[in-house]
Design an enzyme around this catalytic site. Structure first.
Site, mmCIF file in Angstrom:
data_model
loop_
_atom_site.group_PDB
_atom_site.id
_atom_site.type_symbol
_atom_site.label_atom_id
_atom_site.label_comp_id
_atom_site.label_asym_id
_atom_site.label_seq_id
_atom_site.Cartn_x
_atom_site.Cartn_y
_atom_site.Cartn_z
ATOM 1 N N ARG A 1 -6.895 39.311 -22.220
ATOM 2 C CA ARG A 1 -5.919 38.561 -23.018
ATOM 3 C C ARG A 1 -5.630 39.268 -24.335
ATOM 4 N NH1 ARG A 1 -9.831 33.451 -22.826
ATOM 5 N NH2 ARG A 1 -10.462 34.566 -20.968
ATOM 6 N N LYS B 1 -21.561 42.402 -19.256
ATOM 7 C CA LYS B 1 -21.606 41.706 -17.968
ATOM 8 C C LYS B 1 -22.960 41.942 -17.297
ATOM 9 C CE LYS B 1 -16.708 41.867 -16.680
ATOM 10 N NZ LYS B 1 -16.530 40.410 -16.630
HETATM 11 N N1 BES Z 1 -12.011 41.153 -15.827
HETATM 12 C C1 BES Z 1 -12.658 39.931 -16.079
HETATM 13 C C2 BES Z 1 -12.296 38.822 -15.105
HETATM 14 C C3 BES Z 1 -12.679 39.016 -13.681
HETATM 15 C C4 BES Z 1 -13.789 38.379 -13.170
HETATM 16 C C5 BES Z 1 -11.916 39.764 -12.824
HETATM 17 C C6 BES Z 1 -14.128 38.518 -11.854
HETATM 18 C C7 BES Z 1 -12.257 39.901 -11.506
HETATM 19 C C8 BES Z 1 -13.361 39.271 -11.005
HETATM 20 C C9 BES Z 1 -12.318 39.439 -17.479
HETATM 21 O O1 BES Z 1 -12.104 40.432 -18.419
HETATM 22 C C10 BES Z 1 -13.480 38.647 -17.945
HETATM 23 O O2 BES Z 1 -14.518 39.222 -18.124
HETATM 24 N N2 BES Z 1 -13.293 37.349 -18.142
HETATM 25 C C11 BES Z 1 -14.349 36.505 -18.561
HETATM 26 C C12 BES Z 1 -13.808 35.580 -19.608
HETATM 27 C C13 BES Z 1 -14.868 34.787 -20.308
HETATM 28 C C14 BES Z 1 -15.695 35.688 -21.176
HETATM 29 C C15 BES Z 1 -14.215 33.714 -21.140
HETATM 30 C C16 BES Z 1 -14.850 35.736 -17.347
HETATM 31 O O3 BES Z 1 -14.043 35.348 -16.505
HETATM 32 O O4 BES Z 1 -16.058 35.569 -17.225
HETATM 33 MN MN MN Z 2 -13.870 41.082 -19.297
#
Ligand code: BES
Ligand code: MN
Ligand code: ZN
Length: 496
Positions: free
Chosen positions: A351, A277
């Site tokens: 997921r 991230k």
């Molecule tokens: N934990 C995150 C989602 C999230 C984003 C929670 C912002 C709270 C605030 C999740 O694990 C994630 O990283 N999702 C990705 C999915 C993508 C890689 C398809 C996302 O939402 O960017």
């Molecule tokens: Mn994630």
């Protein structure tokens, strides 16, 4: 803090502040408490009304010091809005806001007048919830606590205190406290709340009540079972993963075979893994276990309120870390169900841990499943910080979850899950890919889960936007919200 329901006389009760609801003039219901203010302080109230400084708009407050005819040091008219919009959800927010304001004003003893028209179990519950959630500070790691006054007492004064009202009040106290338990967990940073510490906190929580049984699956056990999807996420971290299981069984065996599973994502910290991230805002990913925390808070309440159906919580707890052993984009893992997954993005980890928990819950006899997860940034794009994203494969079950959410004032929005979305998840090399491309990200994430759910009635709740407040609200400070706890408990208590 003492939270008390009593039928004391309003004029004789002692308080730093006595709260009286003031509805907007149009359609203002005749309430004995407002009438009592008028009877003892007619000029003051006439001036307040005619000057237009207090119109009864939601959250407005007007203070009268040393009121005539009352023992309380201050009368506070709290704007309650339009009477036809007034419901327990509004009252919960009003009370939360009043408590937060009172603390910064230095009031220690508060009284709220609850008039007959609103003296129902659900209003009483909402008040107690608002008191607890409004009073709670997320300051576990501040060595010097905020100077604000500790609330000593919150009293609700009604004409009568029949059993139904007391039941509602009791329920609200439990729900408010359990929601705070969830908020505290969700606020813990990744170095303190590791998967192992979440296990310890779960065990400690279960010790405080009767009727919860905790079982923990460790890495070896999960490997033996074949939870390759969950373990793939965990492998980049030195912290061992766990699947936390908490069981509640009603004392009298239920007449139906229904068995509710609550499944909550608990990524104790989400770096994204190799698909790392951006640094900006990454510290917030400590709340990537808010789903698991909501499920555990709900179990704590369920143990006290004892619904008639069995409820089991499944909380997969892992850290999504970076390291030499971390899984790579392109890795193919085999989940517990046997389905293979191409891990196209290691940041779509929620997921991956949920599907092994879902499969396990089904094997354990779940007839209805609700999962809750901070699953996607895409749900924040779609719904902002207002609505939980709700997805389901079953209309009847969805409607009962939505009914609970509505009763509890937790906004949830029904999102689509049409089969056309399956296309987006195609993988050339495995049964399914773990991401679905740029568009409809919250939906493809939900659809991915659905592939494991099958036909079991199921609801998926994406709380990425609602599990954490980025800004202070009148009734709740910025930080973890504890969303979904009340809905889950309501669902179990009103099972049909
Ligand atoms: N934990 C995150 C989602 C999230 C984003 C929670 C912002 C709270 C605030 C999740 O694990 C994630 O990283 N999702 C990705 C999915 C993508 C890689 C398809 C996302 O939402 O960017
Ligand atoms: Mn994630
Ligand atoms: Zn995540």
């Amino acid at each position: 803090m003492q939270v008390i329901l009593t039928n004391q006389s309003l004029t004789a009760v002692e308080a730093d502040a006595l709260y009286i609801l003031q509805f907007e003039a149009e359609g203002r219901p005749a309430t004995p408490s407002y009438d009592a203010v008028r009877a003892a302080n007619p000029e003051w109230l006439a001036e307040v009304e005619s000057s237009g400084e207090a119109k009864g708009r939601l959250f407005d407050t007007t203070i009268l010091h040393r009121p005539q005819g009352f023992q309380a040091k201050r009368l506070v008219l709290v704007g309650a809005g339009k009477s036809d919009k007034f419901d327990p959800a509004v009252l919960r927010r009003l009370v939360g806001a009043a408590v937060r304001k009172a603390k910064s004003n230095g009031f220690a003893k508060l009284v709220l007048a609850l008039d007959d028209v609103y003296a129902t179990a659900d209003f009483a519950a909402a008040i107690a919830e608002g008191v607890h959630t409004g009073n709670h500070e997320v300051d576990a790691h501040k060595s010097k606590k905020d100077e604000r006054t500790e609330l000593v007492e919150f009293k609700v004064v009604t004409a009568e205190t029949p059993a139904a009202l007391q039941e509602g009040f009791y329920r609200g106290n439990i729900l408010g406290e359990c929601q705070n338990f969830t908020r505290d967990l969700a606020n813990e940073p990744g170095n303190i709340l590791t998967p192992a510490v979440l296990v310890a906190r779960t065990r400690a929580m279960a010790e405080t009540v009767d009727g919860l049984e905790v079982e923990i699956l460790d890495r070896d056990r999960m490997a033996q079972l074949g939870m390759g999807s969950l373990l793939g996420v965990a492998q980049g971290s030195p912290l061992p993963p766990f699947l936390i299981i908490v069981r509640y069984k009603p004392a009298t065996p239920p007449t139906s075979t229904d068995h509710l599973a609550l499944i909550g994502k608990a990524v104790t910290f989400d770096t994204g893994g190799v698909s790392i991230k951006p640094a900006d805002g990454m510290e917030k990913m400590k709340y990537d276990m808010a789903g698991g925390a909501a499920v555990l808070g709900a179990m704590l309440a369920i143990a006290s309120l004892k619904p008639a159906i069995p409820v089991t919580a499944y909380v997969p707890a892992v850290e999504n870390a970076i390291g030499g052993n971390a899984q790579r984009p392109g890795d193919i893992v085999t989940s517990l169900s046997g389905k293979t997954i191409e891990v196209l993005n290691t940041d779509a980890e929620g997921r991956l841990i949920l599907v092994d928990a879902i499969e396990y819950a089904k094997r354990q006899g779940a007839t209805h499943m609700v999962d809750v997860a901070t699953l996607t940034g895409a749900i924040v794009v779609a719904l902002g910080h207002i609505h939980v994203g709700l997805f389901s494969n079953n209309d009847a079950f969805r409607q009962s979850v939505q009914a609970s959410a509505a009763r509890q004032g937790e906004k949830m929005w029904h999102m689509p899950l049409d089969d056309e979305y399956r296309e987006y998840l195609k993988s050339p090399f495995a049964d399914i890919g773990n991401i679905g491309g740029r568009w409809g990200g919250a939906i493809t994430a939900a659809y991915f889960l659905k592939e494991w759910v099958g036909d079991t009635p199921w609801v998926h709740l994406d709380i990425a936007g609602t599990g954490w407040l980025d800004e202070n609200k009148p009734d709740m400070p910025k930080g973890p919200t504890g969303v979904c706890v009340r809905t889950f408990v309501d669902l179990a208590l009103n099972w049909k």
